[in-house]
Structure formats: structure tokens, C-alpha cells
Design a protein around this motif. Sequence first.
Motif, PDB file in Angstrom:
ATOM      1  N   CYS A 206      10.063   5.512  67.452  1.00  0.00           N
ATOM      2  CA  CYS A 206      10.219   5.516  66.191  1.00  0.00           C
ATOM      3  C   CYS A 206      10.060   3.977  65.653  1.00  0.00           C
ATOM      4  O   CYS A 206      10.409   2.975  66.320  1.00  0.00           O
TER       5      CYS A 206
ATOM      6  N   ASP B 284      10.880   1.253  62.133  1.00  0.00           N
ATOM      7  CA  ASP B 284      11.677   1.206  61.167  1.00  0.00           C
ATOM      8  C   ASP B 284      10.952   1.185  59.965  1.00  0.00           C
ATOM      9  O   ASP B 284      10.034   0.332  59.322  1.00  0.00           O
TER      10      ASP B 284
ATOM     11  N   GLU C 142      11.820   1.450  56.575  1.00  0.00           N
ATOM     12  CA  GLU C 142      12.415   0.395  55.383  1.00  0.00           C
ATOM     13  C   GLU C 142      11.708  -1.126  55.635  1.00  0.00           C
ATOM     14  O   GLU C 142      11.033  -1.461  54.452  1.00  0.00           O
TER      15      GLU C 142
ATOM     16  N   ASN D  58       5.480  12.640  58.395  1.00  0.00           N
ATOM     17  CA  ASN D  58       7.000  13.072  58.714  1.00  0.00           C
ATOM     18  C   ASN D  58       7.204  14.600  59.232  1.00  0.00           C
ATOM     19  O   ASN D  58       8.278  15.154  59.178  1.00  0.00           O
TER      20      ASN D  58
ATOM     21  N   GLN E 270      14.897  13.143  57.538  1.00  0.00           N
ATOM     22  CA  GLN E 270      14.267  12.056  57.277  1.00  0.00           C
ATOM     23  C   GLN E 270      13.529  12.131  55.905  1.00  0.00           C
ATOM     24  O   GLN E 270      12.857  13.005  55.886  1.00  0.00           O
TER      25      GLN E 270
ATOM     26  N   PRO F 292      11.285   9.568  54.025  1.00  0.00           N
ATOM     27  CA  PRO F 292      10.507   8.409  54.098  1.00  0.00           C
ATOM     28  C   PRO F 292      10.478   7.701  52.466  1.00  0.00           C
ATOM     29  O   PRO F 292      10.414   6.398  52.286  1.00  0.00           O
TER      30      PRO F 292
ATOM     31  N   LYS G 101      12.714   7.558  50.492  1.00  0.00           N
ATOM     32  CA  LYS G 101      13.857   6.727  50.217  1.00  0.00           C
ATOM     33  C   LYS G 101      13.695   5.227  50.582  1.00  0.00           C
ATOM     34  O   LYS G 101      14.244   4.322  50.151  1.00  0.00           O
ATOM     35  N   TYR G 102      12.714   4.913  51.359  1.00  0.00           N
ATOM     36  CA  TYR G 102      12.353   3.402  51.757  1.00  0.00           C
ATOM     37  C   TYR G 102      11.183   3.019  51.152  1.00  0.00           C
ATOM     38  O   TYR G 102      10.431   1.984  51.636  1.00  0.00           O
TER      39      TYR G 102
ATOM     40  N   LYS H  36      19.479   4.874  62.073  1.00  0.00           N
ATOM     41  CA  LYS H  36      19.285   4.398  60.969  1.00  0.00           C
ATOM     42  C   LYS H  36      18.753   5.192  59.715  1.00  0.00           C
ATOM     43  O   LYS H  36      19.325   5.357  58.625  1.00  0.00           O
ATOM     44  N   GLN H  37      17.791   5.785  60.111  1.00  0.00           N
ATOM     45  CA  GLN H  37      16.851   6.517  59.145  1.00  0.00           C
ATOM     46  C   GLN H  37      16.973   8.245  59.350  1.00  0.00           C
ATOM     47  O   GLN H  37      16.046   8.540  58.549  1.00  0.00           O
TER      48      GLN H  37
END
Length: 400
Positions: free
Chosen positions: A172, A174, A176, A193, A201, A203, A205-206, A311-312
Motif C-alpha cells: 500500500c 500513501d 494523499e 482502485n 477506498q 482516491p 478524496k486525496y 489511514k485510507q
Amino acid sequence: MDKNFSLQGFGSASVHAGHHPEPLHAHQTPIYASSTFIFDTAEQGMKRFSGEEPGYIYSRWGNPTMTEAADRIAALETFGLDLEVMGILHASGMAAISTLLFSNLKAGDKVLSHFSLYGGSNEILFKILPELNIEPIIVDLRKLDEVEDVLKKNRDIKLMYLETPANPTIQCVDIEELSKLGKKYNLIVACDNTFATPYLQQPFKYDVDFVVHSTTKFLNGHGTAIGGVLIGRDIEFMKTKATKVHRLLGGNSNGFDAFLLIQGIKTLEIRMDRHCSNAMEVAKYLESHNSIEKVNYSGLTSHPDHKVALKQMRHPGAMLSFELKSGIQGGIDFMNKLKMCVRTVSLGTVDTLLSHPASMTHYSVPKEQRERYGITDGLIRMNVGIENLQDILADLAQAL
């Protein structure tokens, strides 16, 4: 559904989002099995070709069933986010990736990505793009300082391509932090994804620019149709350049596969909940087994990317891999002893699937490169299904 009604739950969006009113009031989205669409007048045909009037012309260019599937996935990828995106349904995940790459890159550009990619993605980066004078650069994207150093030295990098969780080591990255770096150096950022699905998840969003899926996998969920989708946040680009490249490459979906995809998406939330709960217990069991050297599952604290996954992602997911101490022969013996779990490539279906990447999905990747990426001869990839957990564990126990 009344368009003024605001859905509060992801499961409701999986069932209803993206649905377009059907003139004959069919309950289920019809399969539009037509290669072409007629015009009332010559003038209407002219307006549709010029883009002055919306409407369908030819199913390689678009089809109502395909549109609904793409719109539903786009709605799920942005559920709960104040963001408009556009999706284009493709014949496969690789077709969607091809549209992404060929609509954004030109000769002289470079692509930044990481090791442990899906075999097809790895091959298009290393076997197709270089022949077009587009260079792939591979770096461990978990090491942000190294990533920035590469970006400083390579100003021709145009696109950053992420796959998280990655295939088959469940690495994985990060999203963001990498997206921030991408924006700092004016890169396009894209994320596969497929393993996570929009339920686990998002993506966008980031601040990524594009999301791709092989819809063949968890979105369909039943292994009944091949498909892919490219989703972008630049609506004008998606309507123009991306659409043009998609149509000319010819990687369009079809009404029947789109219909099957829509049916699968409706149960995405409940399927993923069962996939994920089973996977967590299977990972714990495998980690404690003395025949196994290593388990790759981001839900385990032993996984190096455990914190990033937490976190994600809503949950670490349904995919894992494990390395047998007995190497390639042990892997062959194990696979041959399975009695309920299925020996096959692909993933995302409701039944438990196991494959041997070194001889299957990553067969064409040189051994030295595979092993550098953590894809050893004894590695087994596992899609944990929704069967009764005890039956999955019993089959693994007898095979091991």
C-alpha cells in the motif's frame, strides 16, 4: 428514484445511483443490444455528430446500458464527496488503462510508478510505452524523500501511476502524500482502485486526477463479464480527449456485460463486508501456520504498510498473499490439494480463488525482477471469498 432525494448510505447508492429514467418503465436497466441508434431526421443526425444535441449514435461511442454502469461507479467513487467526475466504461481494465495512458502521454514523457504492479500494467509500461518513446521510472513510492528526489531530477515525468493495494504483495502507498507531491511537480496522478473498490477506498478524496478499475473483479463480483472503467475529475478532458482516444482505440464495453456489471454492483457493500471479515480471519490463521514463511495482508500489524492501509481504507480488504517455506514445489503441491477453493487467475468473485503468480499472472515478468518485487516462486495469491469461514479454513488446513 426521485433525483431530489439524497441518499445517506453507500449500499443505497450501489443499488440506485446513476440510474436513468427508462421510457418503457422497466424495473431493471434494459440491455441495449444494438450496434447503432436511429435519427428522426437527417438534421438530428448532424446535430448528434457535431455534439450540438446529446444522444446515442453507435455503441462503440456509447450505449445507454454502458452509460448507467459508468455513472453508477462514478457516483460511488465520489459518494459523500462534493465532487463531479465522469466515467467511461471499457471492454477491460487494460483498455481503461490504455485510454488513461494514451490520452495523457506523448513521446518524450515519462511515467513514475512502483514495483509490484499487476502483470498487465507492468507489461504496458515496459513493453509498449518505451516503443513510443515514453519511459517508465520505477521507485519505491513508500519512500517519499526518494520520490521527491526522482521528481526533481526528471522534469519530463508527466504522470504518476499508483496501484494500492498492489498485486500481488498487497503493498500500500500513501495516496494523499503522493498526490501532494504530484501536484507540487505538476504531475497527473492516477490510481488503480480495483483491489479496494470505492466501498473501501476513495482516491478522489486525496485529490487524484483519475481512477481506474478492472470492473471484472469485485465490482461485478460474479466472474460473469470482463470490463474496465476510467473515471476523471476534469469533465471537459473526459468529454473530449479521453473520449476520442477511447473511441479510436476501440476498447468499448457492450450492453450485456454492462448489464451484468450493474447487477453485481447492487450487492457490493454486503459482499465486501463478508469478503473482508473472512479475509481477516484467514490471514490470522495463515500467519500462525508453521508451513508459511510470510503473509502479506495489510490488516496484520506485521505488514509494513499496515498504518497506511488504516489511514485510507475502510477495511484492509479481501486480497492477501502468502509465501510457502517449501518454495515452488510446495506451491504446486498445495494448489493441487485444494478441494473447495478454486485454482484460477483473476479475483473479486464470491468464491475463494488462489493463483500462483510466478507461473500465471507474472509469468512474463523476468524472475530477477519478480523476486526484487517480492513475487517469489513460492508466493500464493488468494482472493478470500464469501463462503462459510470454517469451510475455507478447513480446505486450507488439509492442503497445507
